[in-house]
Write a protein that holds these residues in place. Structure first.
Motif, PDB file in Angstrom:
ATOM      1  N   UNK A 107       0.882  -1.171   0.000  1.00  0.00           N
ATOM      2  CA  UNK A 107       0.000   0.000   0.000  1.00  0.00           C
ATOM      3  C   UNK A 107       0.917   1.218   0.000  1.00  0.00           C
ATOM      4  N   UNK A 108       0.711   2.154  -0.913  1.00  0.00           N
ATOM      5  CA  UNK A 108       1.575   3.321  -0.872  1.00  0.00           C
ATOM      6  C   UNK A 108       1.364   4.260  -2.042  1.00  0.00           C
ATOM      7  N   UNK A 109       2.081   5.387  -2.038  1.00  0.00           N
ATOM      8  CA  UNK A 109       1.934   6.387  -3.090  1.00  0.00           C
ATOM      9  C   UNK A 109       2.692   6.021  -4.364  1.00  0.00           C
ATOM     10  N   UNK A 110       2.120   6.393  -5.506  1.00  0.00           N
ATOM     11  CA  UNK A 110       2.744   6.236  -6.825  1.00  0.00           C
ATOM     12  C   UNK A 110       2.706   7.626  -7.479  1.00  0.00           C
ATOM     13  N   UNK A 111       3.529   7.813  -8.516  1.00  0.00           N
ATOM     14  CA  UNK A 111       3.688   9.153  -9.079  1.00  0.00           C
ATOM     15  C   UNK A 111       3.654   9.111 -10.605  1.00  0.00           C
ATOM     16  N   UNK A 112       2.733   9.860 -11.170  1.00  0.00           N
ATOM     17  CA  UNK A 112       2.698   9.969 -12.641  1.00  0.00           C
ATOM     18  C   UNK A 112       2.406  11.393 -13.039  1.00  0.00           C
ATOM     19  N   UNK A 113       3.198  11.884 -13.985  1.00  0.00           N
ATOM     20  CA  UNK A 113       2.971  13.232 -14.498  1.00  0.00           C
ATOM     21  C   UNK A 113       1.872  13.136 -15.530  1.00  0.00           C
ATOM     22  N   UNK A 114       0.633  13.248 -15.058  1.00  0.00           N
ATOM     23  CA  UNK A 114      -0.535  12.995 -15.867  1.00  0.00           C
ATOM     24  C   UNK A 114      -1.428  14.224 -15.774  1.00  0.00           C
ATOM     25  N   UNK A 115      -2.382  14.356 -16.679  1.00  0.00           N
ATOM     26  CA  UNK A 115      -3.308  15.474 -16.576  1.00  0.00           C
ATOM     27  C   UNK A 115      -4.265  15.206 -15.417  1.00  0.00           C
ATOM     28  N   UNK A 116      -4.224  16.049 -14.375  1.00  0.00           N
ATOM     29  CA  UNK A 116      -5.049  15.740 -13.202  1.00  0.00           C
ATOM     30  C   UNK A 116      -6.548  15.829 -13.526  1.00  0.00           C
ATOM     31  N   UNK A 117      -7.323  14.905 -13.012  1.00  0.00           N
ATOM     32  CA  UNK A 117      -8.782  14.920 -13.144  1.00  0.00           C
ATOM     33  C   UNK A 117      -9.348  14.113 -11.978  1.00  0.00           C
ATOM     34  N   UNK A 118     -10.687  14.094 -11.896  1.00  0.00           N
ATOM     35  CA  UNK A 118     -11.321  13.412 -10.758  1.00  0.00           C
ATOM     36  C   UNK A 118     -10.790  11.987 -10.617  1.00  0.00           C
ATOM     37  N   UNK A 119     -10.317  11.642  -9.455  1.00  0.00           N
ATOM     38  CA  UNK A 119      -9.849  10.286  -9.211  1.00  0.00           C
ATOM     39  C   UNK A 119      -8.511   9.982  -9.857  1.00  0.00           C
TER      40      UNK A 119
END
Ligand SMILES: [Zn+2]
Ligand SMILES: [Zn+2]
Length: 421
Positions: A107-119
Motif C-alpha cells: 500500500x503506498x503512493x505512486x507518481x505519474x505526471x498525468x493530466x489531473x482529473x477526478x480520481x
C-alpha cells in the motif's frame, strides 16, 4: 506557491484519514486472511528498472515518469507503479528462497505526471498484490476473489468483473499478424495514438477510448480465438475456479495489456458509477517480467487498486464515515498553578490507556468546556487553585451534569472503571 501544493497533489487531512485508515485496514485484513505478506519498497528506484519493467514504449514511461538526476549524477524515478519494484526486491532479497509461492502486497503512493482529473492525481495511492512463483490458474482466481471480497468488505456493490486472456509468446505473434491484416486498410483513419500503436502494439488499439477506433476495430479477430493449447486450458481453468468461488464475470475480448511479458490472464474490476474513470482494479499475469528484470524465468500475477477511486466509489454509495473528533476525558486546569497537576493527571490517564487531552493555551474555563462538549467528552476533570493545593479534582459527568470533589487517585479509579466498562 508557498501555501498551495504542487498541481495534482492532495493533502489527506485528519477528517479524511478516518476513511483512508478504514480502507487500508480492510486491505491488510483481507491480505492476512489470504496469507499475503506486506512489503514496503522505496518510492524511488533506478530509472532503468522502470524502463525495463514497464516498457520503454509505454505512455507511462514516455510521458508520465517523474525522473531526475540525483546529486550523485544517477538517474532515479519516483515509482509510477509498484510491480517492477516488488520484482526487483523479490530478486535482491531472495524472497523465493524458502517458499514455492511468494505472496506479497503493498500500500503506498505512486507518481505519474498525468493530466489531473477526478480520481486521478500525480501522487496517488495504490493497494496491490503480487503472487510470484505459481503458474496455475488457481492463484489467478485467488487474487481475483481477494480483490472482489476487498471491495465487498467496504460495502461496495454492483461491481463488474471482466476477464480475458492475452495469450503468450507462443500464440500472440500469429494473432498480431492477423489483427494487423484486419486493420491494415483502416490504418489511416485510426487516431494518432493508435497509428503509432499499429506496429509496436496493435492489441492496444482494441481498448482505445476513441469512438472511431472502437468502431474501426469492431469485428476484429479476437485473441481468445487464437490461443494456443496451454493458454486455452489456463483460461478454462480460471473460469472453473471463479465459478467455484461463486463470482460472476464477463469475458471481455477487448481487455488487453500492451507488453510482451504480459501473459494469459488479464482482468479488470469496474465501478460503473464512476463514469469514464470506472476501473478500480486492473491486473494480470506477467510470466515474462521477472526474466525481463534479470531474474530466472518465473511466473507471476498481480493487480493494483487505486485507492482514491475506491474512496470516490464509497462516497457515491454514501459509505464514508463522518469525521468525529472524540475525546472521552478532558482535564481542565484553571489558572497557571493548576497546569502542572493537570499535566500529571493527564499523563496517568494516558498511561492507563484512557484517551484524554487538555488545553495548552491557557484558555478560559468556558472555552475549555466548549471544547470538551465538541469532542463528546463523557467526563471533565477540573483542577482549580483549591484542587491544585489539596491534590484534588472536581470530576464532572457530562451527561448527568453531576460533579463531585475527590482526590486525584479516586478520580483516576473512577475513570478507569467507567472507561473500561
Ligand atoms: Zn499461448
Ligand atoms: Zn485510437
Amino acid at each position: 506557491m508557498l501555501t498551495s501544493g504542487p498541481r495534482g497533489t492532495h493533502d489527506i487531512t485528519p477528517s479524511e484519514m478516518k476513511n483512508w485508515r478504514r480502507v487500508e485496514k480492510a486491505a491488510r485484513d483481507i491480505c492476512d486472511l489470504y496469507h499475503y505478506g506486506e512489503i514496503r519498497t522505496p518510492i524511488f528506484e533506478h530509472t532503468e528498472l522502470f524502463l525495463r519493467g514497464i516498457g520503454e514504449t509505454t505512455d507511462v514511461v514516455q510521458k508520465e515518469m517523474y525522473t531526475f538526476t540525483d546529486r550523485g549524477g544517477r538517474s532515479v524515478t519516483l515509482r509510477p507503479e509498484n510491480t517492477a519494484a516488488v520484482v526487483r526486491s523479490y530478486l535482491e532479497q531472495k524472497l523465493y528462497a524458502d517458499s514455492q509461492a511468494t505472496k506479497l502486497f503493498y500500500i503506498g503512493p505512486m507518481f505519474r505526471y498525468d493530466r489531473p482529473q477526478a480520481g486521478r492525481l500525480r501522487q496517488f495511492h495504490q493497494f496491490g498484490i503480487e503472487a510470484i512463483g505459481p503458474a496455475g490458474p488457481s492463484v489467478d482466481a485467488e487474487i481475483i476473489v481477494l480483490a472482489v471480497r476487498f471491495f465487498e468488505s467496504l460495502g461496495l456493490k454492483d461491481l463488474n468483473l471482466m476477464i480475458n486472456s492475452v495469450g503468450c509468446p507462443k500464440c500472440r505473434p500469429q494473432y498480431r499478424v492477423v489483427l494487423q491484416e484486419f486493420l491494415q486498410d483502416k490504418k489511416e483513419e485510426l487516431c494518432e495514438n493508435c497509428q503509432s500503436r499499429f506496429d509496436r502494439n496493435p492489441m492496444r488499439i482494441l481498448d482505445c477510448k476513441e469512438e472511431k477506433c472502437n468502431r474501426l476495430s469492431t469485428g476484429a479477430p479476437q485473441m481468445i480465438d487464437c490461443l494456443c493449447e496451454e493458454c486455452t486450458e489456463h483460461l478454462a481453468g480460471l473460469r472453473q475456479y471463479l465459478e467455484a468461488a461463486g463470482l460472476t464475470y464477463t469475458l471481455n475480448p477487448r481487455l488487453v495489456r500492451g507488453l510482451d511479458y504480459y501473459t494469459k490472464t488479464a482482468f479488470e474490476i469496474q465501478y460503473p458509477l464512476l463514469g469514464a474513470q470506472s476501473a478500480v482494479c486492473g491486473g494480470g499475469r506477467y510470466d515474462g517480467l521477472i526474466e525481463e528484470c534479470g531474474g530466472p524465468s518465473t511466473p507471476g500475477i498481480g493487480f493494483a487498486i487505486g485507492l482514491e477511486r475506491v474512496l470516490l466509489a464509497m462516497e457515491k454509495q454514501e459509505l464514508l464515515d463522518p469525521f468525529d473528533d472524540v475525546v472521552p476525558v478532558w482535564v481542565i486546569p484553571i489558572g497557571s498553578m493548576s497546569v502542572l497537576p493537570a499535566f500529571s493527571l493527564l499523563n496517568r490517564l494516558r498511561e492507563l490507556g484512557i484517551p484524554s487531552d487538555m488545553d495548552h493555551a491557557g484558555r478560559s474555563l468556558k472555552s475549555q468546556m466548549k471544547q470538551a462538549n465538541r469532542t463528546q467528552a463523557r467526563y471533565v476533570a477540573i483542577i482549580g487553585e483549591d484542587e491544585a493545593r489539596t491534590n484534588q479534582v472536581t470530576l464532572k459527568n457530562m451527561s448527568t451534569g453531576e460533579q463531585l470533589l475527590m482526590s486525584a487517585d479516586e478520580a483516576i479509579n473512577q475513570l478507569k472503571q467507567e472507561m473500561n466498562g
